[in-house]
Design a protein around this motif. Structure first.
Motif, mmCIF file in Angstrom:
data_model
loop_
_atom_site.group_PDB
_atom_site.id
_atom_site.type_symbol
_atom_site.label_atom_id
_atom_site.label_comp_id
_atom_site.label_asym_id
_atom_site.label_seq_id
_atom_site.Cartn_x
_atom_site.Cartn_y
_atom_site.Cartn_z
ATOM 1 N N VAL A 290 -7.358 -4.524 -35.205
ATOM 2 C CA VAL A 290 -7.361 -5.946 -35.552
ATOM 3 C C VAL A 290 -8.137 -6.767 -34.533
ATOM 4 O O VAL A 290 -8.938 -7.631 -34.920
ATOM 5 C CB VAL A 290 -5.920 -6.472 -35.730
ATOM 6 N N PRO A 291 -7.965 -6.555 -33.225
ATOM 7 C CA PRO A 291 -8.779 -7.326 -32.272
ATOM 8 C C PRO A 291 -10.275 -7.104 -32.467
ATOM 9 O O PRO A 291 -11.073 -8.033 -32.307
ATOM 10 C CB PRO A 291 -8.305 -6.822 -30.910
ATOM 11 N N VAL A 292 -10.661 -5.871 -32.800
ATOM 12 C CA VAL A 292 -12.080 -5.597 -33.046
ATOM 13 C C VAL A 292 -12.566 -6.394 -34.252
ATOM 14 O O VAL A 292 -13.663 -6.975 -34.248
ATOM 15 C CB VAL A 292 -12.299 -4.087 -33.274
ATOM 16 N N PHE A 293 -11.754 -6.412 -35.300
ATOM 17 C CA PHE A 293 -12.098 -7.210 -36.492
ATOM 18 C C PHE A 293 -12.242 -8.683 -36.135
ATOM 19 O O PHE A 293 -13.231 -9.340 -36.522
ATOM 20 C CB PHE A 293 -11.036 -7.017 -37.578
ATOM 21 N N LEU A 294 -11.275 -9.231 -35.417
ATOM 22 C CA LEU A 294 -11.306 -10.655 -35.089
ATOM 23 C C LEU A 294 -12.516 -10.990 -34.211
ATOM 24 O O LEU A 294 -13.167 -12.022 -34.399
ATOM 25 C CB LEU A 294 -10.009 -11.061 -34.401
ATOM 26 N N ARG A 295 -12.820 -10.114 -33.243
ATOM 27 C CA ARG A 295 -13.990 -10.362 -32.413
ATOM 28 C C ARG A 295 -15.259 -10.315 -33.250
ATOM 29 O O ARG A 295 -16.175 -11.128 -33.063
ATOM 30 C CB ARG A 295 -14.086 -9.347 -31.277
ATOM 31 N N LYS A 296 -15.332 -9.376 -34.177
ATOM 32 C CA LYS A 296 -16.487 -9.269 -35.057
ATOM 33 C C LYS A 296 -16.709 -10.590 -35.808
ATOM 34 O O LYS A 296 -17.844 -11.093 -35.900
ATOM 35 C CB LYS A 296 -16.285 -8.120 -36.039
ATOM 36 N N VAL A 297 -15.649 -11.139 -36.357
ATOM 37 C CA VAL A 297 -15.783 -12.369 -37.145
ATOM 38 C C VAL A 297 -16.128 -13.551 -36.249
ATOM 39 O O VAL A 297 -17.101 -14.285 -36.499
ATOM 40 C CB VAL A 297 -14.501 -12.646 -37.946
ATOM 41 N N PHE A 298 -15.336 -13.764 -35.214
ATOM 42 C CA PHE A 298 -15.559 -14.950 -34.389
ATOM 43 C C PHE A 298 -16.880 -14.884 -33.610
ATOM 44 O O PHE A 298 -17.596 -15.882 -33.523
ATOM 45 C CB PHE A 298 -14.387 -15.150 -33.423
ATOM 46 N N TYR A 299 -17.188 -13.730 -33.076
ATOM 47 C CA TYR A 299 -18.377 -13.630 -32.234
ATOM 48 C C TYR A 299 -19.649 -13.476 -33.067
ATOM 49 O O TYR A 299 -20.613 -14.240 -32.908
ATOM 50 C CB TYR A 299 -18.234 -12.454 -31.270
ATOM 51 N N ASN B 106 -0.405 -14.266 -31.311
ATOM 52 C CA ASN B 106 -0.446 -14.889 -29.981
ATOM 53 C C ASN B 106 -0.928 -13.903 -28.931
ATOM 54 O O ASN B 106 -1.751 -14.237 -28.067
ATOM 55 C CB ASN B 106 0.932 -15.433 -29.612
ATOM 56 N N GLN B 107 -0.416 -12.698 -28.962
ATOM 57 C CA GLN B 107 -0.796 -11.698 -27.962
ATOM 58 C C GLN B 107 -2.269 -11.325 -28.085
ATOM 59 O O GLN B 107 -2.968 -11.190 -27.081
ATOM 60 C CB GLN B 107 0.087 -10.460 -28.108
ATOM 61 N N ILE B 108 -2.750 -11.181 -29.293
ATOM 62 C CA ILE B 108 -4.159 -10.824 -29.475
ATOM 63 C C ILE B 108 -5.073 -11.935 -28.968
ATOM 64 O O ILE B 108 -6.034 -11.698 -28.217
ATOM 65 C CB ILE B 108 -4.454 -10.500 -30.946
ATOM 66 N N PHE B 109 -4.771 -13.180 -29.362
ATOM 67 C CA PHE B 109 -5.678 -14.271 -28.992
ATOM 68 C C PHE B 109 -5.577 -14.643 -27.508
ATOM 69 O O PHE B 109 -6.490 -15.265 -26.972
ATOM 70 C CB PHE B 109 -5.427 -15.485 -29.879
ATOM 71 N N ASP B 110 -4.514 -14.252 -26.860
ATOM 72 C CA ASP B 110 -4.423 -14.498 -25.414
ATOM 73 C C ASP B 110 -5.505 -13.739 -24.648
ATOM 74 O O ASP B 110 -5.942 -14.174 -23.571
ATOM 75 C CB ASP B 110 -3.040 -14.099 -24.888
ATOM 76 N N MET C 115 -11.828 -11.867 -26.590
ATOM 77 C CA MET C 115 -13.069 -12.425 -26.055
ATOM 78 C C MET C 115 -12.837 -13.029 -24.668
ATOM 79 O O MET C 115 -13.194 -14.171 -24.393
ATOM 80 C CB MET C 115 -13.655 -13.464 -27.026
ATOM 81 N N ASN C 116 -12.205 -12.206 -23.814
ATOM 82 C CA ASN C 116 -11.937 -12.615 -22.431
ATOM 83 C C ASN C 116 -11.124 -13.907 -22.343
ATOM 84 O O ASN C 116 -11.335 -14.729 -21.459
ATOM 85 C CB ASN C 116 -13.254 -12.776 -21.661
ATOM 86 N N GLY C 117 -10.194 -14.064 -23.282
ATOM 87 C CA GLY C 117 -9.304 -15.223 -23.245
ATOM 88 C C GLY C 117 -9.906 -16.494 -23.814
ATOM 89 O O GLY C 117 -9.383 -17.585 -23.586
ATOM 90 N N ARG C 118 -10.992 -16.353 -24.594
ATOM 91 C CA ARG C 118 -11.638 -17.556 -25.184
ATOM 92 C C ARG C 118 -10.653 -18.386 -25.984
ATOM 93 O O ARG C 118 -10.752 -19.617 -26.032
ATOM 94 C CB ARG C 118 -12.804 -17.100 -26.077
ATOM 95 N N PHE C 119 -9.672 -17.745 -26.619
ATOM 96 C CA PHE C 119 -8.736 -18.472 -27.480
ATOM 97 C C PHE C 119 -7.324 -18.534 -26.886
ATOM 98 O O PHE C 119 -6.376 -18.827 -27.609
ATOM 99 C CB PHE C 119 -8.675 -17.817 -28.860
#
Length: 469
Positions: free
Chosen positions: A454-463, A251-255, A258-262
């Motif tokens: 982890v946020p860098v990984f998630l941004r890499k995948v989603f973006y 929850n904290q990461i996705f808040d 990507m500037n709050g996209r999720f």
């Protein structure tokens, strides 16, 4: 006197000898007689439309070769049987039939006075109930499936159809009809499943126009179920039963990712109340179509699991989600003795997992390192004192793109030439990225403290991989 007696006797013999009938001449063929029974106790009474009828005949000078049967004494059907189970068609709630049976003897002579009996038929209304353990969860997205069983003592073929309605039963025009060969229905937003509380009502009707009792879902007459519409195009599937910080981590990461996209997102906890024998309390009874159609309301999913992923749920739903254009990050651990994991191959680019864990424990700073695309960050196991047990490598399909393998370590030095694959994707522009780790336990930093990768990984995948903007 003697002469008189003799004369009288001679006259009697002469008269008797003039008769045209002789004792050895055959009599004319006599008609048979027919008998008919209603029920074993021979008492006329109202009964149901499925009847077991009995009849027989007696022929005084021959034998019975068959019977003519009729319900109107005009149109007859021949049979050699002495009984039959006959379905008497119901034209109204109560109907009276009259049966005629005429025995036929071996000479073809038909009983001129057929046996007959009136059958007053009382229609029994059909019965309907929801399938056992098919209760709707107390909260759903705007997709809900209802399944039922129906029967009729007069014969299930007398059921002509089903009628259902949402919320308001008072307006007959609101009831929707389903044919009698259907035993379930899935409703969507277009059917009225909008945000708010709802009740589903169902009944059935037979050919005589009799309705069953109306049943409802939820079964508890004091309850309704709540429909919530998706908040965005992003869903987190919580397939995680262990009590730790996993939920708050994501929850904290996705808040902020990507500037709050999720930041606006939905979370579906499919493990709440889950046991080895029961689905979670928020899981529908049917994965297909209910769960599958529900996740198809979204474009992107993060599905995170503990060591016991609900393989059957993922296996049944994710291929259809991908086919509809959906994108998934799927992260999971494994138990010490996992079940057959080949089912992952139905939605992920792996054939199976390695037959045994490469180490019983992972320690702080053990890492996943990128294989070819170095823009994927290295992921480090955290310093949490809670153990991380039984890590297991993936056996990718031939067309899989390998993202991560375990970083080198003295603990598995024998695998330096055969890397332990821990992350894959299904194409250069993937629809799924899969990691065989508990991702929230790889938020460590080699130097301690923050930030984690982890946020860098998630941004890499989603973006980059999924093209989310």
């Amino acid at each position: 006197m003697r002469f008189y007696t003799v004369a009288v006797l001679l006259l009697f013999l002469v008269v008797g000898g003039c008769s045209k009938h002789f004792t050895n001449q055959p009599l004319p063929n006599q008609a048979p007689e027919t008998f008919l029974t209603l029920v074993p106790d021979s008492t006329l009474r109202s009964t149901t439309s499925q009847q077991h009828l009995h009849w027989w005949g007696v022929d005084p000078d021959g034998f019975i070769k068959g019977y003519n049967i009729s319900f109107d004494s005009l149109h007859w059907t021949f049979t050699t049987s002495n009984d039959s189970v006959i379905g008497l068609k119901l034209n109204s709630n109560d109907t009276t039939y009259k049966l005629f049976v005429a025995a036929i003897d071996d000479q073809g002579l038909i009983d001129p006075k057929p046996a007959s009996l009136r059958y007053p038929i009382h229609n029994s209304p059909p019965v309907i109930s929801f399938v056992f353990q098919s209760d709707v969860p107390d909260t759903t997205f705007p997709v809900a499936t209802f399944q039922w069983n129906a029967s009729d003592i007069d014969g299930n073929e007398t059921i002509v159809g089903f009628y259902y309605v949402l919320d308001d039963t008072t307006n007959f025009a609101n009831w929707k009809y389903l044919s009698n060969d259907i035993n379930r229905v899935t409703l969507f937003k277009s059917d009225g499943l909008v945000e708010g509380a709802h009740v589903f009502y169902l009944r059935t009707r037979d050919v005589a126009g009799a309705y069953s009792q109306t049943i409802r879902m939820p079964l508890d007459t004091a309850k309704m179920w709540y429909v919530k519409e998706p908040k965005s195009d992003f869903l987190i599937v919580d397939d995680y039963k262990t009590v730790d910080a996993a939920a708050s981590f994501y929850n904290q990461i996705f808040d902020t990712l990507m500037n709050g996209r999720f930041k606006v997102k939905d979370v579906w906890d499919i493990k709440d109340g889950w046991t080895e024998t029961n689905r979670g309390r928020y899981m529908p009874a049917l994965v297909t179509p209910t769960f599958t159609e529900s996740i198809k309301l979204f474009k992107y999913i993060l599905w995170y699991c503990d060591g016991n992923p609900q393989m059957d749920v993922a296996q049944s739903s994710l291929p259809a989600f991908k086919a509809a254009g959906g994108k998934i990050i799927f992260v999971t651990g494994f138990p010490q003795f996992p079940p057959d994991a080949r089912g992952f191959g139905d939605f992920a680019p792996i054939d199976n997992v390695e037959p045994s864990s490469f180490k019983n424990f992972l320690f702080a700073k053990d890492s996943l390192v990128a294989v070819t695309d170095q823009t994927y960050p290295t992921l480090y196991r955290d310093a949490n004192s809670t153990g991380y047990t039984f890590p297991r490598g993936l056996l990718p399909k031939g067309n899989a793109r390998i993202i991560y393998h375990m970083g080198k370590s003295p603990q598995w030095a024998t695998r330096d030439t055969i890397p332990i694959i821990m992350g894959v994707k299904d194409a250069d522009q993937p629809s799924i990225v899969m990691l065989s780790i508990l991702l929230h336990r790889f938020g460590g930093n080699p130097n301690g403290g923050i930030p984690n990768n982890v946020p860098v990984f998630l941004r890499k995948v989603f973006y980059d991989e999924f093209g989310v903007r």
